[in-house]
Every structure is written in structure tokens, then in C-alpha cells.
Design an enzyme around this catalytic site. Structure first.
Site, PDB file in Angstrom:
ATOM      1  N   PRO A  89       8.650  41.479 -13.297  1.00  0.00           N
ATOM      2  CA  PRO A  89       8.196  42.194 -12.086  1.00  0.00           C
ATOM      3  C   PRO A  89       8.303  41.305 -10.841  1.00  0.00           C
ATOM      4  CG  PRO A  89       6.339  41.674 -13.528  1.00  0.00           C
ATOM      5  CD  PRO A  89       7.573  41.274 -14.259  1.00  0.00           C
ATOM      6  N   GLU A 116       2.043  38.096 -21.434  1.00  0.00           N
ATOM      7  CA  GLU A 116       1.924  37.579 -20.064  1.00  0.00           C
ATOM      8  C   GLU A 116       3.279  37.150 -19.502  1.00  0.00           C
ATOM      9  OE1 GLU A 116      -0.930  37.827 -18.350  1.00  0.00           O
ATOM     10  OE2 GLU A 116      -1.565  38.830 -20.204  1.00  0.00           O
ATOM     11  N   ARG A 153      27.472  52.630 -16.632  1.00  0.00           N
ATOM     12  CA  ARG A 153      28.132  53.729 -15.931  1.00  0.00           C
ATOM     13  C   ARG A 153      29.278  53.235 -15.045  1.00  0.00           C
ATOM     14  NH1 ARG A 153      26.067  56.895 -12.678  1.00  0.00           N
ATOM     15  NH2 ARG A 153      26.559  58.929 -13.528  1.00  0.00           N
ATOM     16  N   ASP A 168      28.116  60.484  -7.516  1.00  0.00           N
ATOM     17  CA  ASP A 168      26.680  60.415  -7.768  1.00  0.00           C
ATOM     18  C   ASP A 168      25.897  59.923  -6.559  1.00  0.00           C
ATOM     19  OD1 ASP A 168      26.216  61.322 -10.352  1.00  0.00           O
ATOM     20  OD2 ASP A 168      27.053  59.488 -11.201  1.00  0.00           O
TER      21      ASP A 168
HETATM   22  N1  SAH Z   1       2.128  38.539 -16.049  1.00  0.00           N
HETATM   23  C1  SAH Z   1       3.447  38.915 -15.645  1.00  0.00           C
HETATM   24  C2  SAH Z   1       3.805  40.295 -16.161  1.00  0.00           C
HETATM   25  C3  SAH Z   1       4.142  40.319 -17.608  1.00  0.00           C
HETATM   26  S1  SAH Z   1       4.615  41.913 -18.116  1.00  0.00           S
HETATM   27  C4  SAH Z   1       3.506  38.965 -14.130  1.00  0.00           C
HETATM   28  O1  SAH Z   1       2.537  39.414 -13.487  1.00  0.00           O
HETATM   29  O2  SAH Z   1       4.545  38.617 -13.546  1.00  0.00           O
HETATM   30  C5  SAH Z   1       5.505  41.532 -19.584  1.00  0.00           C
HETATM   31  C6  SAH Z   1       6.991  41.585 -19.499  1.00  0.00           C
HETATM   32  O3  SAH Z   1       7.403  42.902 -19.170  1.00  0.00           O
HETATM   33  C7  SAH Z   1       7.627  40.716 -18.437  1.00  0.00           C
HETATM   34  O4  SAH Z   1       7.817  39.419 -18.915  1.00  0.00           O
HETATM   35  C8  SAH Z   1       8.939  41.428 -18.168  1.00  0.00           C
HETATM   36  O5  SAH Z   1       9.915  41.070 -19.141  1.00  0.00           O
HETATM   37  C9  SAH Z   1       8.590  42.877 -18.400  1.00  0.00           C
HETATM   38  N2  SAH Z   1       8.322  43.633 -17.157  1.00  0.00           N
HETATM   39  C10 SAH Z   1       7.143  44.158 -16.774  1.00  0.00           C
HETATM   40  N3  SAH Z   1       7.253  44.815 -15.627  1.00  0.00           N
HETATM   41  C11 SAH Z   1       8.534  44.736 -15.239  1.00  0.00           C
HETATM   42  C12 SAH Z   1       9.286  45.221 -14.125  1.00  0.00           C
HETATM   43  N4  SAH Z   1       8.718  45.926 -13.149  1.00  0.00           N
HETATM   44  N5  SAH Z   1      10.600  44.931 -14.064  1.00  0.00           N
HETATM   45  C13 SAH Z   1      11.200  44.209 -15.039  1.00  0.00           C
HETATM   46  N6  SAH Z   1      10.540  43.710 -16.114  1.00  0.00           N
HETATM   47  C14 SAH Z   1       9.233  43.975 -16.219  1.00  0.00           C
END
Ligand code: SAH
Length: 247
Positions: A89, A116, A153, A168
Site C-alpha cells: 500500500p 504486517e 491485456r 477501452d
Molecule cells: N502494514 C503494512 C500493510 C500490510 S498489508 C502497511 O501499512 O504498509 C499486507 C500485504 O498486503 C502487503 O505486504 C502487501 O503485499 C499487500 N497489500 C495490502 N494492501 C495493498 C495495496 N493497496 N496495494 C498493493 N498491495 C497491498
């Protein structure tokens, strides 16, 4: 291009990939996708992939070493340097343009975090971090599928009718025009008819109507896209008209 996905839940990736356009492309060999179970790259008897965070706090963290071993094995397998993408994220926002760019890379690996996240030292081997949106998911498997699907795609031969990719949403910076299929009238409380122009057989008018719809939708829903949109002369004129109507 080749696509390798590293996850602790391979079934979450494999099952969706068995169906639809991606499934067919993989079967035909147009898309080369391999899914790797991170547990296969552990060396302890219990196949432990996670551990508690240094410094304390809740949750678990994916260990770096199994990931390094997985990357070594994939590099060996694929016979060349990898472009490693970490789903996170905290990454740059994934988009149409990012998908197009990645479709031109030879050997792509996507790492799926869990809990995490991953031990930060994994970044040593990561070329880029991508986020699919401003929300937190429980793992990187859905983001990996989103990235793979959008990238695929753009791989020649994956989507049968190349034309459909070109038209698209987002391709030229515009949203797509509305689509209808038979029958010409359906009922849901009242009779809903297909716009008359689409039944007319007049291809010039249909083309113009579609341009107008695409522009009108973009103007209403995503006016931000118009700043970078590549419009032809006719579209510029229609857009001017639409803006005038709305004033
Ligand atoms: N504690 C971390 C979140 C971990 S979520 C933080 O706040 O940054 C667990 C896993 O889910 C992440 O390591 C990632 O691989 C995936 N993930 C969660 N949300 C995501 C998003 N919006 N985009 C891409 N990967 C995501």
C-alpha cells in the site's frame, strides 16, 4: 514476457488464473505464468515463513531469506535478471500506463506480502513497489492478480480482438462509450430501448455518437482525464459543444 508470483497462498492465484481470457492465454502458451509457494523455499522442518517484528508490536512479518531463495531459484529458472515488483500500500499507484509499461519488461516477478508486510531488507532486491489503491488488503495476492490481469491485456495475442484494447477506457485518456446487446428492448418496470442510432446502420453517425458518449462520460465522471487525453479534430469540436451545453 514471463510472470512469476511468490505467495504463501498459491491457490488464491492459481484458481482465478484457470478461467477466462487469462486461463486460455496460459493454456495456449501466450502468457507464461508460474506461481511459487514461499514455503517451498524454507529450510526448517516446519516451513516457517513469518516471524515476530523486531522492536515488538502486533502481527507477524514475512521473513527475508525464503524470499531471497525464491528469487534466486526463479532467476536460475528463467535464465536472466528479474524485474521484481513488491505489492505494497506504500507503493506508487498502479494504473493503465504502468500496466502498459510493465508489459514490455522481459522477466517480471510479483511478491505478495501478508500480515504486517515483508522484512524491509527484501527491498534490496525490489525494482519497484506498486499499490493498487489507497486501502489496505490482507495480502498481496489480489493486487498481484490485478497487476497480472491488466498487464496481460497488453501482451500481443492475449486479448483476441486487438481493437477492443485500443478502444477501452483510459487508452486515449477517455472512458469507453456505453455498450448494448440484443434484444433492442428490455423491461425493468418500464421499457428500456437501445439508442436508436445504434440500430440505424449508419456507421458514420454511430462513430460520432460513440465519440460524443465517451467524451460526455469522461467530462461528467473523470474530467481530470481530459487534460492528457489525445483527441482528434472531431472530438475537440464535440468536447467544445459539450462544455458549452453544460455552462
Ligand atoms: N502494514 C503494512 C500493510 C500490510 S498489508 C502497511 O501499512 O504498509 C499486507 C500485504 O498486503 C502487503 O505486504 C502487501 O503485499 C499487500 N497489500 C495490502 N494492501 C495493498 C495495496 N493497496 N496495494 C498493493 N498491495 C497491498
Amino acid at each position: 514476457m514471463t510472470f512469476d508470483i511468490v505467495t504463501i497462498f498459491p491457490a488464491m492465484i492459481e484458481q482465478p488464473l484457470a478461467a477466462g481470457i487469462l486461463g486460455r492465454a496460459i493454456e495456449r502458451g501466450t502468457l507464461d505464468v508460474r506461481v511459487h509457494d514461499l514455503r517451498a523455499f524454507t529450510t526448517d522442518r516446519h516451513h516457517v515463513v513469518d516471524d515476530v517484528p523486531y522492536g515488538g508490536g502486533p502481527g507477524m512479518v514475512l521473513k527475508a531469506e525464503p524470499i531471497f531463495r525464491a528469487l534466486d531459484a526463479i532467476e536460475q529458472d528463467r535464465g536472466g535478471p528479474l524485474h521484481v515488483i513488491l505489492t505494497s500500500p506504500q507503493g506508487r499507484r498502479f494504473s493503465h500506463d504502468e500496466a502498459k509499461r510493465i508489459s514490455g519488461i522481459e522477466r517480471v516477478v510479483v511478491l505478495c506480502g501478508r500480515y504486517e508486510g515483508v522484512d524491509d531488507r527484501v527491498r534490496e532486491r525490489v525494482a519497484e513497489e506498486l499499490s493498487i489503491g489507497d486501502y489496505v488488503l490482507t495480502g498481496g495476492e489480489l493486487p498481484a492478480l490485478v497487476i497480472l490481469d491488466a498487464v496481460a491485456r497488453f501482451v500481443p495475442g492475449v486479448v483476441g480482438d486487438e481493437q477492443s484494447v485500443a478502444e477501452d477506457s483510459f487508452n486515449r485518456g477517455l472512458l469507453d462509450f456505453p455498450q448494448y446487446t440484443r434484444p433492442a428492448a428490455v423491461e425493468s418496470g418500464r421499457v428500456l430501448r437501445v439508442p436508436e442510432v445504434l440500430l440505424s446502420g449508419n456507421h458514420g453517425e454511430i462513430r460520432r455518437w460513440r465519440k460524443r458518449q465517451a467524451l460526455s462520460r469522461t467530462l461528467d465522471r473523470r474530467p481530470d482525464l481530459l487534460a492528457d487525453a489525445k483527441l482528434d479534430v472531431e472530438e475537440e469540436a464535440i468536447l467544445k459543444e459539450l462544455r458549452h451545453e453544460r455552462d
